[in-house]
Design a protein around this motif. Structure first.
Motif, PDB file in Angstrom:
ATOM      1  N   GLY A  18       0.788  -1.162  -0.106  1.00  0.00           N
ATOM      2  CA  GLY A  18       0.249   0.037   0.048  1.00  0.00           C
ATOM      3  C   GLY A  18       0.827   1.240   0.017  1.00  0.00           C
ATOM      4  N   GLY A  19       1.926   1.358  -0.495  1.00  0.00           N
ATOM      5  CA  GLY A  19       2.762   2.423  -0.390  1.00  0.00           C
ATOM      6  C   GLY A  19       4.353   2.082  -0.868  1.00  0.00           C
ATOM      7  N   PHE A  20       4.963   3.017  -1.420  1.00  0.00           N
ATOM      8  CA  PHE A  20       6.451   2.675  -1.668  1.00  0.00           C
ATOM      9  C   PHE A  20       7.315   2.537  -0.559  1.00  0.00           C
ATOM     10  CE2 PHE A  20       4.698   4.557  -5.453  1.00  0.00           C
ATOM     11  CZ  PHE A  20       5.068   4.020  -6.601  1.00  0.00           C
ATOM     12  N   ARG A  21       7.205   3.451   0.363  1.00  0.00           N
ATOM     13  CA  ARG A  21       8.106   3.133   1.713  1.00  0.00           C
ATOM     14  C   ARG A  21       8.044   1.821   2.366  1.00  0.00           C
ATOM     15  NH1 ARG A  21       7.790   8.096   5.674  1.00  0.00           N
ATOM     16  NH2 ARG A  21       8.609   8.967   3.589  1.00  0.00           N
ATOM     17  N   ASP A  22       6.606   1.640   2.556  1.00  0.00           N
ATOM     18  CA  ASP A  22       6.371   0.082   3.203  1.00  0.00           C
ATOM     19  C   ASP A  22       6.866  -0.962   2.283  1.00  0.00           C
ATOM     20  OD1 ASP A  22       5.229   1.347   5.512  1.00  0.00           O
ATOM     21  OD2 ASP A  22       3.144   1.166   4.804  1.00  0.00           O
ATOM     22  N   ALA A  24       9.479  -0.752   0.371  1.00  0.00           N
ATOM     23  CA  ALA A  24      10.893  -0.684   0.517  1.00  0.00           C
ATOM     24  C   ALA A  24      11.263  -1.337   1.639  1.00  0.00           C
ATOM     25  CB  ALA A  24      11.379   0.423   0.234  1.00  0.00           C
ATOM     26  N   ARG A  25      10.585  -1.313   2.627  1.00  0.00           N
ATOM     27  CA  ARG A  25      10.832  -1.926   4.092  1.00  0.00           C
ATOM     28  C   ARG A  25      10.720  -3.418   3.931  1.00  0.00           C
ATOM     29  NH1 ARG A  25       7.581  -3.577   8.269  1.00  0.00           N
ATOM     30  NH2 ARG A  25       5.645  -2.855   7.342  1.00  0.00           N
ATOM     31  N   LEU A  26       9.735  -3.714   3.344  1.00  0.00           N
ATOM     32  CA  LEU A  26       9.689  -5.448   2.970  1.00  0.00           C
ATOM     33  C   LEU A  26      10.731  -5.772   2.212  1.00  0.00           C
ATOM     34  CD1 LEU A  26       5.677  -5.478   2.942  1.00  0.00           C
ATOM     35  CD2 LEU A  26       6.921  -6.160   4.879  1.00  0.00           C
ATOM     36  N   THR A  27      11.014  -5.302   1.254  1.00  0.00           N
ATOM     37  CA  THR A  27      11.896  -5.961   0.299  1.00  0.00           C
ATOM     38  C   THR A  27      13.326  -5.699   0.409  1.00  0.00           C
ATOM     39  OG1 THR A  27      11.722  -4.029  -1.339  1.00  0.00           O
ATOM     40  CG2 THR A  27      10.106  -5.996  -1.346  1.00  0.00           C
ATOM     41  N   GLY A  28      13.500  -4.660   1.294  1.00  0.00           N
ATOM     42  CA  GLY A  28      15.038  -4.080   1.402  1.00  0.00           C
ATOM     43  C   GLY A  28      15.542  -3.175   0.271  1.00  0.00           C
ATOM     44  N   ALA A  29      14.513  -2.806  -0.462  1.00  0.00           N
ATOM     45  CA  ALA A  29      15.020  -2.024  -1.945  1.00  0.00           C
ATOM     46  C   ALA A  29      14.734  -0.557  -1.312  1.00  0.00           C
ATOM     47  CB  ALA A  29      14.184  -2.392  -3.083  1.00  0.00           C
ATOM     48  N   SER A  30      15.265   0.386  -2.121  1.00  0.00           N
ATOM     49  CA  SER A  30      14.798   2.030  -1.970  1.00  0.00           C
ATOM     50  C   SER A  30      13.322   2.117  -2.488  1.00  0.00           C
ATOM     51  CB  SER A  30      15.769   2.619  -2.477  1.00  0.00           C
ATOM     52  OG  SER A  30      15.916   2.817  -3.902  1.00  0.00           O
ATOM     53  N   ALA A  31      12.629   3.076  -1.776  1.00  0.00           N
ATOM     54  CA  ALA A  31      11.477   3.598  -2.132  1.00  0.00           C
ATOM     55  C   ALA A  31      11.708   4.146  -3.509  1.00  0.00           C
ATOM     56  CB  ALA A  31      10.813   4.559  -1.215  1.00  0.00           C
ATOM     57  N   SER A  32      12.582   4.957  -3.854  1.00  0.00           N
ATOM     58  CA  SER A  32      12.866   5.618  -5.135  1.00  0.00           C
ATOM     59  C   SER A  32      13.022   4.625  -6.244  1.00  0.00           C
ATOM     60  CB  SER A  32      13.979   6.576  -5.254  1.00  0.00           C
ATOM     61  OG  SER A  32      15.321   5.669  -4.907  1.00  0.00           O
ATOM     62  N   GLY A  33      13.752   3.539  -5.715  1.00  0.00           N
ATOM     63  CA  GLY A  33      14.055   2.337  -6.689  1.00  0.00           C
ATOM     64  C   GLY A  33      12.586   1.663  -7.158  1.00  0.00           C
TER      65      GLY A  33
END
Length: 316
Positions: A18-22, A24-33
């Motif tokens: 439900g969001g880029f930040r969350d 990123a937290r789950l995948t270990g990637a960056s939100a911008s990526g």
């Protein structure tokens, strides 16, 4: 049409979280990526997959349809790739676990170091949170939960201590000042340090003795988020602010040091220990299979449930 699988994974992570930040937290990637990957995928497909606002991200109708079809397809791809692991001398890959904070503190420390030493090619990611989540939707391979929180159609394997207790405790100075409770209902006249789950539900203070169960609706000067701020409540109890109710294993070091004194110990309620659980309808990835086997062999339990029998869930 050629589409990068990494971009598909990025879309799934963002849509499910439900969001880029969350995501990123789950995948270990960056939100911008992740944002760049989703934009690249949308450009390739020629259709918008996510509606973005400053506060939220939600899948469009096209995005929802794609997500429905991608989930099973990606599971099959991962299962096919994992078959290669069977030809390795040692299992390799990433194992993602979703666990409550209490398990990260009280259960995993006795298991993780030896497991990683035995399987150096496995990378372990542990996501500790106390909200009840779908492990697959969260991008995890397995989770740790207690019996009443297990989902339906999940396979459960005992992990950690098979019996635990909740304990009440306070600083000796507090008890000298306010008196020592002799019955759970005496807590109604004490300052109690309470916890609240992310769902908004309050932690229950339940006691049991000789078949009598007593639930106490306590009040007090401090309310903390379960897991994330539990240590604050412990520190407050040690400082003499009030009575805390928590896992006995969490409080034991403070009992041994004398910083906290057990309260109403004859009433402490026992409950069954946690389970490692994972979906029973898909091929078990090699890192997870190695972890399951390690848990079974290193901490054998007569109450183990067999892999072949999914455990019925009770909701939560």
């Amino acid at each position: 049409m050629k589409v990068d699988l990494n971009d598909l994974h990025a879309f799934m992570a963002v849509a499910r979280a439900g969001g880029f930040r969350d995501g990123a937290r789950l995948t270990g990637a960056s939100a911008s990526g992740l944002s760049e990957a989703v934009s690249r995928l949308e450009a390739r497909l020629g259709v918008r997959l996510l509606n973005r606002t400053t506060r939220s991200v939600a899948a469009t109708e096209a995005g929802e349809r794609l997500l429905e079809r991608l989930g099973p397809a990606m599971n099959e791809v991962e299962a096919a790739l994992d078959v290669v692991n069977g030809f390795r001398a040692r299992p390799a890959g990433t194992l993602r676990l979703n666990v409550p904070v209490s398990a990260a503190r009280l259960v995993l420390p006795a298991i993780v170091p030896d497991f990683l030493a035995a399987f150096p090619d496995i990378r372990l990611e542990v996501i500790a949170e106390d909200s009840f989540v779908d492990v697959l939707a969260a991008g995890c391979d397995a989770g740790i939960r207690y019996d009443e929180r297990l989902e339906q159609d999940m396979i459960a394997v005992p992990i950690g201590p098979r019996t635990q207790r909740f304990a009440a405790a306070a600083a000796p100075a507090y008890l000298d000042r306010r008196g020592r409770p002799e019955h759970p209902r005496d807590l109604l006249h004490h300052a109690c340090l309470r916890g609240r789950f992310s769902s908004g539900a309050m932690t229950a203070w339940e006691f049991e003795r000789d078949g009598e169960i007593v639930n106490v609706d306590t009040t007090g000067p401090l309310l903390v988020s379960v897991g994330a701020a539990t240590d604050l409540a412990v520190d407050a109890a040690i400082a003499g602010t009030g009575i805390i109710y928590l896992f006995e294993d969490w409080l034991r070091p403070y009992f041994l040091s004398g910083a906290l004194e057990p309260v109403l110990e004859p009433w402490w309620q026992r409950f069954s220990g946690p389970f490692l659980y994972y979906p029973g309808r898909r091929l078990v990835p090699a890192p997870l299979r190695a972890f399951i086997d390690f848990v079974k062999t290193s901490r054998p339990s007569p109450t183990s449930t067999e892999d072949s029998h999914p455990r019925p869930g009770k909701g939560g």
